[in-house]
Design a protein around this motif. Sequence first.
Motif, short mmCIF file in Angstrom:
data_model
loop_
_atom_site.label_atom_id
_atom_site.label_comp_id
_atom_site.label_asym_id
_atom_site.label_seq_id
_atom_site.Cartn_x
_atom_site.Cartn_y
_atom_site.Cartn_z
N PHE A 1 0.83 -1.09 0.03
CA PHE A 1 -0.02 -0.14 -0.03
C PHE A 1 0.81 1.13 -0.12
O PHE A 1 1.91 1.38 0.64
N ALA A 2 0.37 2.42 -0.60
CA ALA A 2 1.23 3.73 -0.62
C ALA A 2 0.44 4.39 0.66
O ALA A 2 -0.52 4.41 0.96
N VAL A 3 1.49 4.94 1.27
CA VAL A 3 1.22 5.99 2.49
C VAL A 3 1.69 7.14 2.27
O VAL A 3 2.68 7.36 1.50
N THR A 4 1.17 8.28 2.92
CA THR A 4 1.56 9.54 2.78
C THR A 4 2.94 9.87 3.69
O THR A 4 3.68 10.65 3.55
N ARG B 1 14.53 2.51 0.67
CA ARG B 1 13.29 3.33 0.37
C ARG B 1 12.82 3.45 1.53
O ARG B 1 12.97 3.07 2.45
N ALA B 2 11.76 4.76 1.68
CA ALA B 2 10.97 5.01 2.78
C ALA B 2 9.69 3.92 2.58
O ALA B 2 8.78 4.37 2.26
N ALA B 3 9.92 2.73 3.35
CA ALA B 3 9.04 1.67 3.17
C ALA B 3 9.25 0.84 4.37
O ALA B 3 10.51 0.72 4.88
N LEU B 4 8.27 0.06 4.66
CA LEU B 4 8.28 -0.63 5.77
C LEU B 4 7.35 -1.85 5.70
O LEU B 4 6.64 -1.74 4.54
N PHE B 5 7.89 -3.31 6.26
CA PHE B 5 6.86 -4.07 6.28
C PHE B 5 6.58 -4.66 7.55
O PHE B 5 6.99 -4.17 8.51
N THR B 6 5.18 -5.06 7.58
CA THR B 6 4.45 -5.50 9.09
C THR B 6 3.69 -6.75 8.46
O THR B 6 3.81 -7.17 7.42
N GLU B 7 3.25 -7.42 9.46
CA GLU B 7 2.32 -8.62 9.15
C GLU B 7 0.86 -8.43 9.98
O GLU B 7 0.99 -7.83 11.24
N ASP B 8 0.06 -9.06 9.45
CA ASP B 8 -1.34 -8.97 10.21
C ASP B 8 -1.28 -10.05 11.03
O ASP B 8 -0.11 -10.81 11.08
N PRO B 9 -2.25 -10.34 11.86
CA PRO B 9 -2.32 -11.38 12.95
C PRO B 9 -2.02 -12.74 12.39
O PRO B 9 -1.79 -13.63 13.22
N ASN C 1 0.24 -12.74 7.18
CA ASN C 1 0.34 -11.99 5.91
C ASN C 1 1.02 -10.72 5.91
O ASN C 1 0.80 -9.81 6.82
N LEU C 2 2.15 -10.60 5.05
CA LEU C 2 3.06 -9.48 5.10
C LEU C 2 2.25 -8.29 4.28
O LEU C 2 1.66 -8.55 3.10
N ILE C 3 2.61 -7.14 4.94
CA ILE C 3 2.09 -5.74 4.18
C ILE C 3 3.23 -4.92 4.09
O ILE C 3 3.89 -4.68 4.93
N GLU C 4 3.61 -4.29 3.07
CA GLU C 4 4.34 -3.38 2.63
C GLU C 4 3.64 -1.96 2.72
O GLU C 4 2.46 -1.65 2.05
N LEU C 5 4.15 -1.04 3.60
CA LEU C 5 3.70 0.20 3.56
C LEU C 5 4.74 1.29 2.82
O LEU C 5 5.81 1.26 3.50
N SER C 6 4.48 1.75 1.66
CA SER C 6 5.47 2.56 0.87
C SER C 6 5.19 3.99 0.58
O SER C 6 4.04 4.28 0.39
N GLN C 7 6.09 4.83 1.29
CA GLN C 7 5.72 6.18 1.05
C GLN C 7 5.68 6.73 -0.18
O GLN C 7 6.68 6.52 -0.89
N MET C 8 4.45 7.33 -0.67
CA MET C 8 4.54 8.11 -2.07
C MET C 8 4.36 9.54 -2.07
O MET C 8 3.90 10.25 -1.24
#
Length: 120
Positions: free
Chosen positions: A76-79, A102-110, A113-120
Motif C-alpha cells: 500500500f502507498a502511504v503519505t 526506500r521510505a518503506a516498511l513491512f509488517t504482518e497482520d495477525p 500475511n505480510l504488508i508493505e507500506l511505502s511512502q509515495m
Amino acid sequence: MQIVRALHTALLVSNLERAEYFYGTVLGLAKVERPLSFAGTWYQVADYQIHLISAEQCVDDRVDCERWGRNRHVAFAVTDVRAAKDQLLRHGHTIQMSASGRAALFTEDPDGNLIELSQM
C-alpha cells in the motif's frame, strides 16, 4: 487478452474479528458491503479492494524470514511512512524497514500475511 486494472487481493485469516481490527482500526481501511454468504470482510483502498476470507488455518509460506520484502506481500502507498510506523508500534505490531533504503516498511497482520507500506 488485455488486463486493464487490478480489482482485489484475497487474504486468508483464521480469526476474522482480530483481522478486522488490524485492517480496519490499525491500518484504517474502509469496510465495504460484501454480498457473499461465507465468512469474510472486504475493505476499499481507492479503486482496489482487500478481501479477507475466514479460514480454519493459515499457512506461513515465507521463503526468507530475514527479509520480509522477498516474500509474498501486499503493498500500500502511504503519505508518511514514519506516521505509519508509529501507528503500528503503538498497536504492538512488529515492523521491518525496507532493506532497499526506500521510505518503506513491512509488517504482518495477525495471521502473518505480510504488508508493505511505502511512502509515495
